[in-house]
Scaffold this motif. Sequence first.
Motif, PDB file in Angstrom:
ATOM      1  N   GLN A 143       0.842  -1.195   0.000  1.00  0.00           N
ATOM      2  CA  GLN A 143       0.000   0.000   0.000  1.00  0.00           C
ATOM      3  C   GLN A 143       0.880   1.249   0.000  1.00  0.00           C
ATOM      4  O   GLN A 143       1.935   1.282   0.628  1.00  0.00           O
ATOM      5  CB  GLN A 143      -0.916  -0.006   1.223  1.00  0.00           C
ATOM      6  N   HIS A 144       0.413   2.267  -0.739  1.00  0.00           N
ATOM      7  CA  HIS A 144       1.283   3.411  -0.964  1.00  0.00           C
ATOM      8  C   HIS A 144       0.452   4.670  -1.201  1.00  0.00           C
ATOM      9  O   HIS A 144      -0.711   4.593  -1.611  1.00  0.00           O
ATOM     10  CB  HIS A 144       2.163   3.134  -2.200  1.00  0.00           C
ATOM     11  N   VAL A 145       1.053   5.810  -0.969  1.00  0.00           N
ATOM     12  CA  VAL A 145       0.442   7.092  -1.336  1.00  0.00           C
ATOM     13  C   VAL A 145       0.891   7.372  -2.776  1.00  0.00           C
ATOM     14  O   VAL A 145       1.858   8.089  -3.022  1.00  0.00           O
ATOM     15  CB  VAL A 145       0.884   8.223  -0.382  1.00  0.00           C
ATOM     16  N   TRP A 146       0.181   6.807  -3.712  1.00  0.00           N
ATOM     17  CA  TRP A 146       0.643   6.750  -5.098  1.00  0.00           C
ATOM     18  C   TRP A 146       0.854   8.121  -5.716  1.00  0.00           C
ATOM     19  O   TRP A 146       1.860   8.342  -6.406  1.00  0.00           O
ATOM     20  CB  TRP A 146      -0.372   5.949  -5.923  1.00  0.00           C
ATOM     21  N   LEU A 147      -0.054   9.035  -5.505  1.00  0.00           N
ATOM     22  CA  LEU A 147       0.056  10.359  -6.122  1.00  0.00           C
ATOM     23  C   LEU A 147       0.755  11.373  -5.224  1.00  0.00           C
ATOM     24  O   LEU A 147       0.993  12.505  -5.650  1.00  0.00           O
ATOM     25  CB  LEU A 147      -1.340  10.882  -6.482  1.00  0.00           C
ATOM     26  N   GLY A 148       1.073  10.975  -4.006  1.00  0.00           N
ATOM     27  CA  GLY A 148       1.712  11.892  -3.070  1.00  0.00           C
ATOM     28  C   GLY A 148       3.189  11.651  -2.891  1.00  0.00           C
ATOM     29  O   GLY A 148       3.844  12.356  -2.111  1.00  0.00           O
ATOM     30  N   ASP A 149       3.739  10.664  -3.574  1.00  0.00           N
ATOM     31  CA  ASP A 149       5.158  10.328  -3.474  1.00  0.00           C
ATOM     32  C   ASP A 149       5.841  10.734  -4.772  1.00  0.00           C
ATOM     33  O   ASP A 149       5.411  10.360  -5.869  1.00  0.00           O
ATOM     34  CB  ASP A 149       5.323   8.827  -3.239  1.00  0.00           C
ATOM     35  N   THR A 150       6.916  11.489  -4.663  1.00  0.00           N
ATOM     36  CA  THR A 150       7.602  11.979  -5.868  1.00  0.00           C
ATOM     37  C   THR A 150       8.187  10.849  -6.703  1.00  0.00           C
ATOM     38  O   THR A 150       8.428  11.024  -7.898  1.00  0.00           O
ATOM     39  CB  THR A 150       8.736  12.945  -5.482  1.00  0.00           C
ATOM     40  N   SER A 151       8.415   9.696  -6.097  1.00  0.00           N
ATOM     41  CA  SER A 151       9.016   8.580  -6.842  1.00  0.00           C
ATOM     42  C   SER A 151       7.982   7.768  -7.622  1.00  0.00           C
ATOM     43  O   SER A 151       8.351   7.000  -8.516  1.00  0.00           O
ATOM     44  CB  SER A 151       9.769   7.658  -5.885  1.00  0.00           C
ATOM     45  N   THR A 152       6.700   7.924  -7.301  1.00  0.00           N
ATOM     46  CA  THR A 152       5.669   7.125  -7.974  1.00  0.00           C
ATOM     47  C   THR A 152       4.605   7.966  -8.678  1.00  0.00           C
ATOM     48  O   THR A 152       3.829   7.424  -9.467  1.00  0.00           O
ATOM     49  CB  THR A 152       4.954   6.206  -6.970  1.00  0.00           C
TER      50      THR A 152
END
Length: 290
Positions: A143-152
């Motif tokens: 699970q990830h903050v997909w649009l809030g992480d500069t790498s993703t």
Amino acid sequence: MFHRRRATMAAFLLPAIVIYGVFMLYPLARGVYLSMTDSLGGPVANFVGTEQYRAMAEDPSVSAALWHTILYAAVVVVVQNGLGLLFASLLFRRPRVRKTLNVVLLTPTLVSPVMAAFIWSYLFAPEGGINALLGLLGLDSLQHVWLGDTSTALYSVAAVNIWMFAGYSCAIFLAGYMSVPSELLDAASVDGASGWRRFRSVEWPMLAPALTVNVTLSLIGSLKVFEFPFVLTNGGPAGATDTLTMLVYRNVFGGGKFAFGVALSVLLLVTVVVLSSATSSLLRLRERRI
């Protein structure tokens, strides 16, 4: 007789030439001129030469946006056409479900890009559908903050573009498959070529025209992308999804740098023309060699 025929042809061509000149050539020439002024969008504009382009070359946000644009286009072109080719290959071998699945794959293209971006913004949310699905599958670690992480963030935006147009690429590749002579495929089967060997030696060379069309269209579309990064991230986080189109929009409509924004649009035009022309030329050269 010959001169009358030429006059008739010219009469039929004249309306198209006038329309093209008024709606294409004049705006282009006007845009190039405005990029060499200090215009703020009003009637007053002083000619300043290449000052806007010098400022553009010294602005780190422009180089970053150019890199994001090219990286985004590369990801979309490779993955979208790879998936389109895979789906087309599978559908070609399954004629009974070909029409139904082809319609299913084309369905996302019927949704407007803005609507698609809004839908995926909910799916990508921290408590959205993607993370919820990962949780149900016991994959909480993914699970990830997909649009809030500069790498993703940039790759997440590209995924929406791929989801929307992979079916379109599939349809073009499938049309290429349908044009492959059945005698050629039968001869390959008689020679014992099947699976990967048949694809590499027979199908892939015959799909060269479809590849040229798909790569060219997806490259042009992804270089000019605006709706997806605008709706999903508005260029964030920390400018990680800023593209040239986003910078053009900000400067022309809200940044108080109209001429600078027009200069950016000229840079975008040159980027699209150079990259798409070079790519198309190389692929057409490959077609002739095959």
